[in-house]
Design an enzyme around this catalytic site. Structure first.
Site, PDB file in Angstrom:
ATOM      1  N   GLU A  18       0.852  -1.208   0.000  1.00 26.47           N
ATOM      2  CA  GLU A  18       0.000   0.000   0.000  1.00 26.47           C
ATOM      3  C   GLU A  18       0.885   1.256   0.000  1.00 26.47           C
ATOM      4  OE1 GLU A  18      -2.376  -2.108  -0.015  1.00 26.47           O
ATOM      5  OE2 GLU A  18      -4.042  -0.824  -0.580  1.00 26.47           O
TER       6      GLU A  18
HETATM    7  C1  LIG Z   1       2.934  -9.383  -0.280  1.00 28.78           C
HETATM    8  C2  LIG Z   1       2.686  -8.218  -1.187  1.00 28.78           C
HETATM    9  C3  LIG Z   1       1.389  -7.928  -1.582  1.00 28.78           C
HETATM   10  C4  LIG Z   1       1.148  -6.876  -2.450  1.00 28.78           C
HETATM   11  N1  LIG Z   1      -0.138  -6.627  -2.883  1.00 28.78           N
HETATM   12  C5  LIG Z   1      -0.354  -5.710  -3.859  1.00 28.78           C
HETATM   13  C6  LIG Z   1      -1.644  -5.539  -4.447  1.00 28.78           C
HETATM   14  O1  LIG Z   1      -2.626  -6.181  -4.048  1.00 28.78           O
HETATM   15  N2  LIG Z   1      -1.778  -4.663  -5.467  1.00 28.78           N
HETATM   16  C7  LIG Z   1      -0.750  -3.932  -5.945  1.00 28.78           C
HETATM   17  O2  LIG Z   1      -0.953  -3.163  -6.877  1.00 28.78           O
HETATM   18  N3  LIG Z   1       0.494  -4.047  -5.404  1.00 28.78           N
HETATM   19  C8  LIG Z   1       0.713  -4.921  -4.384  1.00 28.78           C
HETATM   20  N4  LIG Z   1       1.969  -5.073  -3.831  1.00 28.78           N
HETATM   21  C9  LIG Z   1       3.052  -4.231  -4.312  1.00 28.78           C
HETATM   22  C10 LIG Z   1       3.506  -3.182  -3.288  1.00 28.78           C
HETATM   23  O3  LIG Z   1       2.561  -2.156  -3.177  1.00 28.78           O
HETATM   24  C11 LIG Z   1       4.893  -2.701  -3.732  1.00 28.78           C
HETATM   25  O4  LIG Z   1       5.785  -3.763  -3.445  1.00 28.78           O
HETATM   26  C12 LIG Z   1       5.321  -1.418  -3.041  1.00 28.78           C
HETATM   27  O5  LIG Z   1       4.539  -0.319  -3.465  1.00 28.78           O
HETATM   28  C13 LIG Z   1       6.796  -1.095  -3.286  1.00 28.78           C
HETATM   29  O6  LIG Z   1       7.163  -1.257  -4.601  1.00 28.78           O
HETATM   30  P1  LIG Z   1       8.462  -2.123  -4.960  1.00 28.78           P
HETATM   31  O7  LIG Z   1       8.343  -3.392  -4.205  1.00 28.78           O
HETATM   32  O8  LIG Z   1       8.591  -2.183  -6.418  1.00 28.78           O
HETATM   33  O9  LIG Z   1       9.665  -1.332  -4.325  1.00 28.78           O
HETATM   34  P2  LIG Z   1      10.507  -0.159  -5.005  1.00 28.78           P
HETATM   35  O10 LIG Z   1       9.576   0.910  -5.480  1.00 28.78           O
HETATM   36  O11 LIG Z   1      11.452  -0.742  -5.986  1.00 28.78           O
HETATM   37  O12 LIG Z   1      11.286   0.406  -3.757  1.00 28.78           O
HETATM   38  C14 LIG Z   1      12.482  -0.181  -3.273  1.00 28.78           C
HETATM   39  C15 LIG Z   1      12.977   0.683  -2.115  1.00 28.78           C
HETATM   40  O13 LIG Z   1      13.241   2.023  -2.579  1.00 28.78           O
HETATM   41  C16 LIG Z   1      12.487   2.958  -1.814  1.00 28.78           C
HETATM   42  N5  LIG Z   1      12.027   4.058  -2.657  1.00 28.78           N
HETATM   43  C17 LIG Z   1      11.472   3.978  -3.905  1.00 28.78           C
HETATM   44  N6  LIG Z   1      11.160   5.197  -4.340  1.00 28.78           N
HETATM   45  C18 LIG Z   1      11.495   6.070  -3.352  1.00 28.78           C
HETATM   46  C19 LIG Z   1      11.399   7.488  -3.194  1.00 28.78           C
HETATM   47  N7  LIG Z   1      10.862   8.269  -4.146  1.00 28.78           N
HETATM   48  N8  LIG Z   1      11.864   8.024  -2.043  1.00 28.78           N
HETATM   49  C20 LIG Z   1      12.398   7.250  -1.056  1.00 28.78           C
HETATM   50  N9  LIG Z   1      12.511   5.897  -1.155  1.00 28.78           N
HETATM   51  C21 LIG Z   1      12.058   5.319  -2.277  1.00 28.78           C
HETATM   52  C22 LIG Z   1      11.277   2.158  -1.292  1.00 28.78           C
HETATM   53  O14 LIG Z   1      10.707   2.770  -0.147  1.00 28.78           O
HETATM   54  C23 LIG Z   1      11.937   0.817  -0.999  1.00 28.78           C
HETATM   55  O15 LIG Z   1      12.569   0.863   0.255  1.00 28.78           O
HETATM   56  C24 LIG Z   1       2.226  -6.086  -2.930  1.00 28.78           C
HETATM   57  C25 LIG Z   1       3.528  -6.381  -2.489  1.00 28.78           C
HETATM   58  C26 LIG Z   1       3.766  -7.425  -1.650  1.00 28.78           C
HETATM   59  C27 LIG Z   1       5.179  -7.723  -1.247  1.00 28.78           C
END
Ligand SMILES: Cc1cc2nc3c(=O)[nH]c(=O)nc-3n(C[C@H](O)[C@H](O)[C@H](O)COP(=O)(O)OP(=O)(O)OC[C@H]3O[C@@H](n4cnc5c(N)ncnc54)[C@H](O)[C@@H]3O)c2cc1C
Length: 308
Positions: free
Chosen positions: A285
């Site tokens: 989220e």
């Molecule tokens: C179990 C699970 C269930 C999920 N369910 C859903 C779902 O139902 N629907 C859906 O759409 N998505 C879902 N997700 C996706 C989830 O919302 C994303 O994993 C999350 O938004 C982070 O994206 P990412 O994993 O690609 O991390 P990234 O965006 O690659 O981030 C990696 C790191 O970089 C940091 N970072 C990135 N950008 C910035 C910034 N601008 N400033 C500071 N730090 C930053 C992040 O905080 C993180 O620490 C789910 C994920 C998991 C693991």
């Protein structure tokens, strides 16, 4: 130049007004009773392999074809993927417009061209299915657009405004449960001829855990009460309660494992599971870094509007 949209920013004016009209009456009648009665599960699909926090980078497309749209692309890590019957899917209908070219659709399980990919093997929340959604020339009628074409990101961001307190409540429940387990165990476990709860070092840990849980509870309830007033500027408090409750859950569950010592690390006791389950609440989220970004942007916006 399109504005940067991350999993949490609300960067357009009157977003609440736009999102309030997301669902048509026909859509509400068709789908909501099934979800409210528990007959059908729903899921929300925004994330893709190359678009997490940077939600504006989604590559799933929806191409207009008469009164229909043809969806192509893959959504990743979708909670309830495969189990849900009804999916909100955010796509790009116009790649040249960046985030303003996004459109959200309702897609039902069983629609030709809509299948499920990999089921994830996760650290925590293992009772919850997390799967890929695959769209290959999947035809969806125009009547299934949520809101309007081009407002897909507004729909997504307003979804987060409502769903983040839900994650906060999840985190609060995990933290409260871990505190209960830690208190119970500390009264039963004896070392040096006494229950470990008689040691100030353990009492201080329990005191900090309990204080953090109560503070998180107060913020989650405050957010829920504010949203229930019908207020439109809920992004900041929604992000705050998710941020605070999830960080609390991580700290409190980690300390609960500590109070249980080696037994806390074993699967016979529930606290190691609680610690694994707590972690996701800091990530999904919108990560807690993104929550801080949302809070910061809203603070600045509020200050600017007071000055004007
Ligand atoms: C179990 C699970 C269930 C999920 N369910 C859903 C779902 O139902 N629907 C859906 O759409 N998505 C879902 N997700 C996706 C989830 O919302 C994303 O994993 C999350 O938004 C982070 O994206 P990412 O994993 O690609 O991390 P990234 O965006 O690659 O981030 C990696 C790191 O970089 C940091 N970072 C990135 N950008 C910035 C910034 N601008 N400033 C500071 N730090 C930053 C992040 O905080 C993180 O620490 C789910 C994920 C998991 C693991």
């Amino acid at each position: 130049m399109p504005k940067r949209i991350c999993a949490g920013s609300t960067s357009r004016k009157n977003t609440a007004d736009w999102a309030a009209g997301s669902w048509t009456d026909e859509q509400k009648q068709k789908y909501l009773p099934r979800v409210a009665s528990g007959q059908s599960l729903a899921a929300f699909a925004l994330t893709e392999a190359n678009a997490g926090s940077d939600a504006g980078a989604i590559a799933t497309t929806a191409t207009k074809d008469g009164d229909d749209y043809i969806l192509n692309g893959t959504k990743q890590w979708i909670t309830n993927g495969g189990e849900a019957e009804i999916y909100s899917v955010v796509t790009k209908t116009d790649k040249s417009k960046g985030s303003r070219g996004a459109t959200a659709f309702i897609v039902e399980k069983g629609t030709p061209g809509f299948t499920f990919g990999k089921k994830e093997n996760k650290m925590g929340i293992r009772a919850s299915a997390t799967r890929e959604l695959v769209f290959q020339d999947c035809r969806v009628p125009k009547a299934n657009i949520l809101g309007k074409e081009g407002l897909g990101f507004i729909v997504a961001m307003k979804t987060f405004d409502m769903s983040r307190p839900g994650v906060a409540a999840q985190a609060l429940g995990i933290a409260a449960g871990a505190l209960d387990e830690a208190v119970k165990y500390s009264r039963e476990r004896r070392q040096f001829g006494k229950p470990i709860c008689s040691f100030q070092g353990v009492q201080f840990m329990l005191a900090d855990m309990a204080t953090q849980v109560e503070a998180a509870r107060a913020l989650v309830y405050a957010a829920a009460r504010y949203i229930d007033t019908g207020a439109k500027d809920v992004s900041k408090i929604s992000a705050m309660c998710k941020l605070f409750a999830s960080d609390t859950a991580m700290r409190v569950t980690t300390d609960a494992v500590q109070v249980l010592g080696g037994y806390g690390y074993m699967k016979e006791y529930p606290v190691e599971k609680m610690m694994r389950d707590a972690k996701i609440t800091q990530i999904y989220e919108g990560t807690n870094q993104i929550q801080r970004e949302v809070i910061g942007m809203n603070l600045i916006k509020e200050a600017a509007s007071k000055k004007a």
